[in-house]
Write an enzyme that holds these catalytic residues in place. Structure first.
Site, PDB file in Angstrom:
ATOM      1  N   LYS A  27      11.435 -11.245   1.218  1.00 52.26           N
ATOM      2  CA  LYS A  27      10.549 -10.818   0.418  1.00 52.26           C
ATOM      3  C   LYS A  27      11.135  -9.732  -0.181  1.00 52.26           C
ATOM      4  O   LYS A  27      11.339  -8.506   0.125  1.00 52.26           O
ATOM      5  CB  LYS A  27       8.892 -10.045   0.798  1.00 52.26           C
ATOM      6  CG  LYS A  27       8.050  -9.609  -0.608  1.00 52.26           C
ATOM      7  CD  LYS A  27       6.615  -9.356  -0.426  1.00 52.26           C
ATOM      8  CE  LYS A  27       6.212  -8.429  -1.345  1.00 52.26           C
ATOM      9  NZ  LYS A  27       4.670  -7.812  -0.802  1.00 52.26           N
TER      10      LYS A  27
ATOM     11  N   TYR B  41      10.889  -7.327   4.535  1.00 52.89           N
ATOM     12  CA  TYR B  41      10.079  -6.379   3.473  1.00 52.89           C
ATOM     13  C   TYR B  41      11.588  -5.618   2.628  1.00 52.89           C
ATOM     14  O   TYR B  41      11.525  -4.396   3.033  1.00 52.89           O
ATOM     15  CB  TYR B  41       9.328  -6.185   3.531  1.00 52.89           C
ATOM     16  CG  TYR B  41       8.517  -5.866   2.172  1.00 52.89           C
ATOM     17  CD1 TYR B  41       9.086  -5.860   0.683  1.00 52.89           C
ATOM     18  CD2 TYR B  41       7.192  -4.607   1.814  1.00 52.89           C
ATOM     19  CE1 TYR B  41       8.082  -6.035  -0.050  1.00 52.89           C
ATOM     20  CE2 TYR B  41       6.485  -4.611   1.308  1.00 52.89           C
ATOM     21  CZ  TYR B  41       7.195  -5.194  -0.355  1.00 52.89           C
ATOM     22  OH  TYR B  41       6.570  -4.889  -1.501  1.00 52.89           O
TER      23      TYR B  41
ATOM     24  N   THR C 100      -1.243  -2.625   1.156  1.00 53.94           N
ATOM     25  CA  THR C 100      -2.010  -3.154   0.840  1.00 53.94           C
ATOM     26  C   THR C 100      -3.479  -3.513   1.248  1.00 53.94           C
ATOM     27  O   THR C 100      -4.359  -2.866   0.898  1.00 53.94           O
ATOM     28  CB  THR C 100      -1.951  -4.199   0.229  1.00 53.94           C
ATOM     29  OG1 THR C 100      -1.177  -5.316  -0.924  1.00 53.94           O
ATOM     30  CG2 THR C 100      -2.969  -4.993  -0.648  1.00 53.94           C
TER      31      THR C 100
END
Length: 311
Positions: free
Chosen positions: A165, A137, A49
């Protein structure tokens, strides 16, 4: 020293840019204060992001140095430290630790599509090289490497891992990880298309590692509370169903195109996306602006802009 515990909303922050394309550090200060004021537990700086793959090495290092100086102690600052190979990742981690990071998030190096065994070894070697609290992640849609829960549970025996995550579509994977009772906070991506938020929280997840908190931090903090009491599940359901239009908008284009375009239109520090990415326009952007208005976020957060009025 006690192991770091993170629960609640873990927001993947955008990287704001100035008009000339340079990193906007005052913008970072504003965005960090905005998150902290509205209940965010931790932020990830320079994840996907944050357009990390389009930042130079010098920019990545300066972002760590400058933003770490902005810490108040009330919100943890994690940094994306994935490199294109194991040694590069270790170098990123050591720099982050030496310059004030609270932790780091690691994904598998992209593009190489290494075997699960090689990626497991990568995560463990990186953890051995630093005392920094780490998050793993598992993000096969973005990096193609995908770890089975057996690999994940072995990795999480390492004391430096504190967050997991998950960004697959496999509810069973989340269930198996939680059933293994690893000593990490289990979180999931907030994409409604992946559909992990509801099962993760209902199974005992500790929060969400989300992108939508860039524009709805208080709402995502409410959504991300662990279900420690029965009434939390009721408020979760109401909040999740109400936020669905915004969640779908946030993932209507490859991240962070939608959320960063919306932030710019709302007047938040954002700037342009780095090319070759370009921002949303027209009806594609208006959907997000209408969601903000219908949810009352413009009134709540004091946003006024011509784009918002025209949507």
């Amino acid at each position: 020293m006690a192991k770091l515990r993170i629960e609640g909303s873990f927001v993947a922050l955008i990287t704001p840019f100035n008009r000339d394309g340079s990193v906007d550090f005052e913008g970072f200060r504003t965005l960090l204060a905005f998150q902290e004021a509205h209940g965010t537990s931790a932020v990830l700086i320079m994840g996907s992001t944050g357009e990390v793959s389009m930042l130079s090495q010098q920019e990545r290092q300066r972002i760590i140095v400058e933003t770490a100086r902005m810490k108040t102690g009330r919100m943890k600052l994690f940094y994306g430290c994935t490199g294109n190979n194991t040694q590069a990742t270790v170098d990123h981690l050591r720099f982050a630790q030496a310059n004030g990071a609270d932790g780091a998030i690691l994904a598998a190096p992209s593009y190489i599509c290494a075997s699960e065994a090689d990626i497991e070894a990568y995560f463990l070697e990186a953890a051995d090289a630093t005392d920094l609290p780490l998050g793993l992640y598992n993000n096969p849609p973005r990096v193609k490497s995908d770890l089975h829960w057996d690999h994940l549970l072995r990795i999480f025996r390492h004391p430096n891992y504190v967050v997991h995550k998950e960004s697959t579509t496999r509810v069973g994977q989340v269930a198996q990880v939680i059933a293994g009772r690893p000593d990490v906070s289990v979180m999931c991506c907030d994409s409604p298309n992946l559909g992990l938020v509801v099962p993760t929280m209902s199974l005992g997840g500790h929060g969400t590692a989300n992108m939508s908190g860039n524009v709805a931090p208080a709402e995502m903090a409410l959504l991300s509370r662990p279900w420690s009491q029965p009434e939390v599940s009721v408020s979760f359901r109401e909040t999740y169903l109400r936020l669905l239009p915004l969640l779908h908008f946030a993932y209507s284009a490859i991240n962070p195109v939608a959320v960063k375009s919306l932030m710019k239109a709302l007047g938040l520090p954002a700037g342009e996306l780095r090319k070759p990415l370009t921002g949303l326009q027209g009806e594609a952007l208006s959907k997000g602006l209408r969601a903000v208005r219908e949810l009352g976020l413009d009134r709540k957060y004091g946003w006024r802009s011509a784009a918002l009025e025209a949507a």
